[in-house]
Write an enzyme that holds these catalytic residues in place. Structure first.
Site, PDB file in Angstrom:
ATOM      1  N   HIS A  31      -8.486   5.254 -37.322  1.00  0.00           N
ATOM      2  CA  HIS A  31      -7.140   5.513 -37.362  1.00  0.00           C
ATOM      3  C   HIS A  31      -6.407   4.935 -35.802  1.00  0.00           C
ATOM      4  CE1 HIS A  31      -8.262   9.247 -35.577  1.00  0.00           C
ATOM      5  NE2 HIS A  31      -7.591   9.113 -34.876  1.00  0.00           N
ATOM      6  N   ASP A  61     -13.152   6.453 -41.462  1.00  0.00           N
ATOM      7  CA  ASP A  61     -12.578   6.601 -40.487  1.00  0.00           C
ATOM      8  C   ASP A  61     -13.405   6.041 -39.163  1.00  0.00           C
ATOM      9  OD1 ASP A  61     -10.423   6.910 -38.671  1.00  0.00           O
ATOM     10  OD2 ASP A  61     -10.617   9.188 -38.207  1.00  0.00           O
ATOM     11  N   SER A 137      -9.754  10.714 -29.702  1.00  0.00           N
ATOM     12  CA  SER A 137     -10.199  10.082 -30.989  1.00  0.00           C
ATOM     13  C   SER A 137     -10.774   8.669 -30.663  1.00  0.00           C
ATOM     14  CB  SER A 137      -9.160   9.741 -31.903  1.00  0.00           C
ATOM     15  OG  SER A 137      -8.634  11.081 -32.466  1.00  0.00           O
TER      16      SER A 137
END
Length: 283
Positions: A31, A61, A137
């Site tokens: 993402h 992911d 992230s």
């Protein structure tokens, strides 16, 4: 560790990545680089490099990039299967744009499931109380020996962070992304819900629960095999089935176009059907 500056049709964003090979392969979250083909990577030693997105897998992911230029030494990969609740872990990344940040915490829980934007679930997710913020992230979650055991992927709430594990399954995904830019998966075309089995059936199949089929996609391998709504799946290819995630784990590249046996509870009897999963496309 690298700080990523990403520009895509969605706008600008930041994230983190880890060097995982000497030839410039970077590992991050899918993402983080969604909709982007390139990113600018800034490393902790002060060097910078343009990085090309060579593969991303929204279903796990995970994504990999190749940096065009010198990179720092690769972080050694560990195995999340060795983690225990209460164990010390360290999260590295670029939270709120603060490059090179390190936060410590413990493993709060293991075996969590994380829904992804692509509609599947990432299994065996690591839960930690190490402080994570936007920009973390894609960064590394490391154990006490400095080995990368997870990829920070989400902030679930105050004091709660999640990481995709580094284990044999995700290493295969990473290798496939590096080699081919994508991950091949199989598809059955059913939706289902976990249900409790009657005691006598549970004793026969060795499980207290099964997966009741609630929907079958038109033209899917499941429909071709004669699987119907109302059937309760108890095994697939010799492996017990208790949830939709149980089937998902088996829908790997090796299952594509290979006939597999599924055992169903239908009309008071166990019925064996043979289904040929097809490749999942458009993921």
């Amino acid at each position: 560790m690298a700080s990523l500056a990403v520009r895509s049709r969605r706008g600008q964003g930041t994230g983190s990545a880890s060097v995982v090979s000497a030839d410039g392969i970077l590992l991050t979250s899918a993402h983080v680089v969604a909709g982007a083909d390139r990113a600018e990577a800034a490393f902790g030693d002060g060097t910078e490099a343009d990085a090309e997105v060579i593969g991303r897998d929204p279903l796990s992911d995970l994504a990999v990039l190749r940096a065009h230029g010198p990179v720092p030494p690769a972080v050694p990969l560990g195995d999340a299967r060795t983690l225990r609740v209460g164990q010390l872990v360290v999260a590295l990344g670029t939270p709120l744009g603060l490059a090179g940040s390190v936060t410590a915490g413990i493993v709060s829980n293991l075996g969590r499931s994380l829904p992804t934007a692509a509609g599947r679930v990432v299994d065996e997710v690591i839960q930690t109380d190490a402080a994570l913020n936007p920009g973390n992230s894609g960064g590394a979650l490391a154990d006490g020996t400095g080995r990368m055991v997870g990829v920070n992927t989400a902030v679930a709430g105050v004091g709660l962070g999640l990481a995709v594990p580094i284990n044999p399954a995700t290493r295969e995904i990473i290798d496939a992304l590096v080699a081919h830019g994508r991950v091949r998966r199989a598809w059955l075309g059913i939706a289902g819900a976990q249900v409790r089995l009657a005691p006598e059936l549970a004793e026969r199949v060795g499980s207290t629960t099964g997966l009741q089929v609630t929907g079958v996609v038109d033209g899917s391998p499941a429909e071709v095999a004669g699987i119907r709504p109302g059937d309760i799946a108890v095994s697939l290819d010799g492996t017990g089935i208790v949830t939709a995630t149980s089937i998902q784990r088996l829908m790997v590249e090796g299952a594509i176009d290979r006939e597999v046996e599924m055992t169903l509870w239908r009309g008071g009897a166990l019925v064996d059907v043979f289904v040929v999963p097809r490749e999942l496309v458009g993921s």
